[in-house]
Design a protein around this motif. Sequence first.
Motif, PDB file in Angstrom:
ATOM      1  N   PHE A  47      -4.048  -9.462  14.443  1.00  0.00           N
ATOM      2  CA  PHE A  47      -2.786 -10.206  14.517  1.00  0.00           C
ATOM      3  C   PHE A  47      -3.011 -11.670  14.110  1.00  0.00           C
ATOM      4  N   ILE A  48      -4.080 -12.259  14.625  1.00  0.00           N
ATOM      5  CA  ILE A  48      -4.398 -13.648  14.289  1.00  0.00           C
ATOM      6  C   ILE A  48      -4.735 -13.776  12.808  1.00  0.00           C
ATOM      7  N   GLN A  49      -5.509 -12.823  12.273  1.00  0.00           N
ATOM      8  CA  GLN A  49      -5.849 -12.837  10.845  1.00  0.00           C
ATOM      9  C   GLN A  49      -4.599 -12.834   9.980  1.00  0.00           C
ATOM     10  N   LYS A  50      -3.677 -11.942  10.314  1.00  0.00           N
ATOM     11  CA  LYS A  50      -2.463 -11.814   9.507  1.00  0.00           C
ATOM     12  C   LYS A  50      -1.640 -13.105   9.543  1.00  0.00           C
ATOM     13  N   LYS A  51      -1.484 -13.679  10.714  1.00  0.00           N
ATOM     14  CA  LYS A  51      -0.729 -14.934  10.847  1.00  0.00           C
ATOM     15  C   LYS A  51      -1.432 -16.067  10.102  1.00  0.00           C
ATOM     16  N   LEU A  52      -2.752 -16.107  10.212  1.00  0.00           N
ATOM     17  CA  LEU A  52      -3.518 -17.157   9.544  1.00  0.00           C
ATOM     18  C   LEU A  52      -3.419 -17.035   8.027  1.00  0.00           C
ATOM     19  N   VAL A  53      -3.536 -15.809   7.508  1.00  0.00           N
ATOM     20  CA  VAL A  53      -3.413 -15.597   6.061  1.00  0.00           C
ATOM     21  C   VAL A  53      -2.029 -16.014   5.584  1.00  0.00           C
ATOM     22  N   ASN A  54      -0.977 -15.628   6.319  1.00  0.00           N
ATOM     23  CA  ASN A  54       0.384 -16.027   5.936  1.00  0.00           C
ATOM     24  C   ASN A  54       0.538 -17.543   5.933  1.00  0.00           C
ATOM     25  N   LEU A  55      -0.065 -18.216   6.904  1.00  0.00           N
ATOM     26  CA  LEU A  55      -0.026 -19.677   6.952  1.00  0.00           C
ATOM     27  C   LEU A  55      -0.778 -20.269   5.768  1.00  0.00           C
ATOM     28  N   LEU A  56      -1.977 -19.742   5.488  1.00  0.00           N
ATOM     29  CA  LEU A  56      -2.784 -20.264   4.381  1.00  0.00           C
ATOM     30  C   LEU A  56      -2.115 -20.049   3.030  1.00  0.00           C
ATOM     31  N   LEU A  57      -1.362 -18.950   2.893  1.00  0.00           N
ATOM     32  CA  LEU A  57      -0.664 -18.700   1.625  1.00  0.00           C
ATOM     33  C   LEU A  57       0.361 -19.792   1.318  1.00  0.00           C
ATOM     34  N   HIS A  58       0.875 -20.454   2.366  1.00  0.00           N
ATOM     35  CA  HIS A  58       1.841 -21.536   2.167  1.00  0.00           C
ATOM     36  C   HIS A  58       1.147 -22.881   1.906  1.00  0.00           C
ATOM     37  N   ILE A  59      -0.142 -22.955   2.240  1.00  0.00           N
ATOM     38  CA  ILE A  59      -0.876 -24.213   2.118  1.00  0.00           C
ATOM     39  C   ILE A  59      -1.794 -24.229   0.901  1.00  0.00           C
ATOM     40  N   LEU A  60      -2.508 -23.126   0.703  1.00  0.00           N
ATOM     41  CA  LEU A  60      -3.519 -23.051  -0.354  1.00  0.00           C
ATOM     42  C   LEU A  60      -3.030 -22.206  -1.527  1.00  0.00           C
ATOM     43  N   PRO A  61      -3.646 -22.375  -2.688  1.00  0.00           N
ATOM     44  CA  PRO A  61      -3.320 -21.487  -3.813  1.00  0.00           C
ATOM     45  C   PRO A  61      -3.699 -20.041  -3.465  1.00  0.00           C
ATOM     46  N   ALA A  62      -2.908 -19.094  -3.939  1.00  0.00           N
ATOM     47  CA  ALA A  62      -3.132 -17.679  -3.633  1.00  0.00           C
ATOM     48  C   ALA A  62      -4.543 -17.237  -4.022  1.00  0.00           C
ATOM     49  N   LYS A  63      -5.063 -17.751  -5.140  1.00  0.00           N
ATOM     50  CA  LYS A  63      -6.408 -17.373  -5.581  1.00  0.00           C
ATOM     51  C   LYS A  63      -7.445 -17.765  -4.538  1.00  0.00           C
ATOM     52  N   LYS A  64      -7.302 -18.927  -3.941  1.00  0.00           N
ATOM     53  CA  LYS A  64      -8.253 -19.389  -2.927  1.00  0.00           C
ATOM     54  C   LYS A  64      -8.190 -18.492  -1.693  1.00  0.00           C
ATOM     55  N   VAL A  65      -6.993 -18.075  -1.280  1.00  0.00           N
ATOM     56  CA  VAL A  65      -6.829 -17.191  -0.127  1.00  0.00           C
ATOM     57  C   VAL A  65      -7.454 -15.830  -0.432  1.00  0.00           C
ATOM     58  N   ASN A  66      -7.201 -15.309  -1.635  1.00  0.00           N
ATOM     59  CA  ASN A  66      -7.789 -14.026  -2.029  1.00  0.00           C
ATOM     60  C   ASN A  66      -9.315 -14.102  -2.075  1.00  0.00           C
ATOM     61  N   ASP A  67      -9.844 -15.190  -2.624  1.00  0.00           N
ATOM     62  CA  ASP A  67     -11.298 -15.356  -2.691  1.00  0.00           C
ATOM     63  C   ASP A  67     -11.905 -15.400  -1.284  1.00  0.00           C
ATOM     64  N   THR A  68     -11.240 -16.087  -0.374  1.00  0.00           N
ATOM     65  CA  THR A  68     -11.715 -16.182   1.008  1.00  0.00           C
ATOM     66  C   THR A  68     -11.673 -14.812   1.682  1.00  0.00           C
ATOM     67  N   ALA A  69     -10.585 -14.074   1.480  1.00  0.00           N
ATOM     68  CA  ALA A  69     -10.478 -12.724   2.058  1.00  0.00           C
ATOM     69  C   ALA A  69     -11.572 -11.820   1.497  1.00  0.00           C
ATOM     70  N   GLU A  70     -11.861 -11.953   0.222  1.00  0.00           N
ATOM     71  CA  GLU A  70     -12.913 -11.152  -0.404  1.00  0.00           C
ATOM     72  C   GLU A  70     -14.278 -11.481   0.185  1.00  0.00           C
ATOM     73  N   GLN A  71     -14.517 -12.753   0.461  1.00  0.00           N
ATOM     74  CA  GLN A  71     -15.786 -13.156   1.076  1.00  0.00           C
ATOM     75  C   GLN A  71     -15.910 -12.583   2.485  1.00  0.00           C
ATOM     76  N   LEU A  72     -14.812 -12.572   3.222  1.00  0.00           N
ATOM     77  CA  LEU A  72     -14.832 -12.003   4.574  1.00  0.00           C
ATOM     78  C   LEU A  72     -15.105 -10.504   4.530  1.00  0.00           C
ATOM     79  N   SER A  73     -14.512  -9.820   3.571  1.00  0.00           N
ATOM     80  CA  SER A  73     -14.709  -8.375   3.486  1.00  0.00           C
ATOM     81  C   SER A  73     -16.138  -8.020   3.123  1.00  0.00           C
TER      82      SER A  73
END
Length: 155
Positions: A47-73
């Motif tokens: 739940f926290i991950q999903k909320k955080l990703v949604n927040l980051l999508l409004h702050i950071l470029p989508a590519k940066k959020v995707n790259d971060t998610a890929e690093q976590l995976s």
Amino acid sequence: AFDQYGNPHNSFAYGFMKLHMKYKDPKDLMQKIIKTTTRVKLSPSPFIQKKLVNLLLHILPAKKVNDTAEQLSAKATAMLSNVAGPQAPAKMAGFEIDELGFQLFSGLGLYLGILTYAGSVSCSVNCDASLADPKDITVHWKPSFEALYAAVVGA
């Protein structure tokens, strides 16, 4: 889950769980899996991950959020997906669907996709070619599932 237009979609979050390799018998394994998955399901982390990703999508470029998610995976060694399909036979273009399956290609070394449909269960396997041939894994699926089912539910 469905979006605001009524279209189905996946809700995705990472949950890390122990892969039980030591157990007394199939019932013991099943109890360990239930305990572990219950802990993951009750964790606030997805739940926290999903909320955080949604927040980051409004702050950071989508590519940066995707790259971060890929690093976590990349911290995971395998992915397990459990999808409940229709529990009664479904039709497409007037024909009953005999079996249903799906594939997900991930950057991880091993992916197992478990799907229930019309009273049956199936498992799709994708893995890195340097690890194994998926056929060498899937040959064990049916006998292992049947043994587990017989031990837990009864034959």
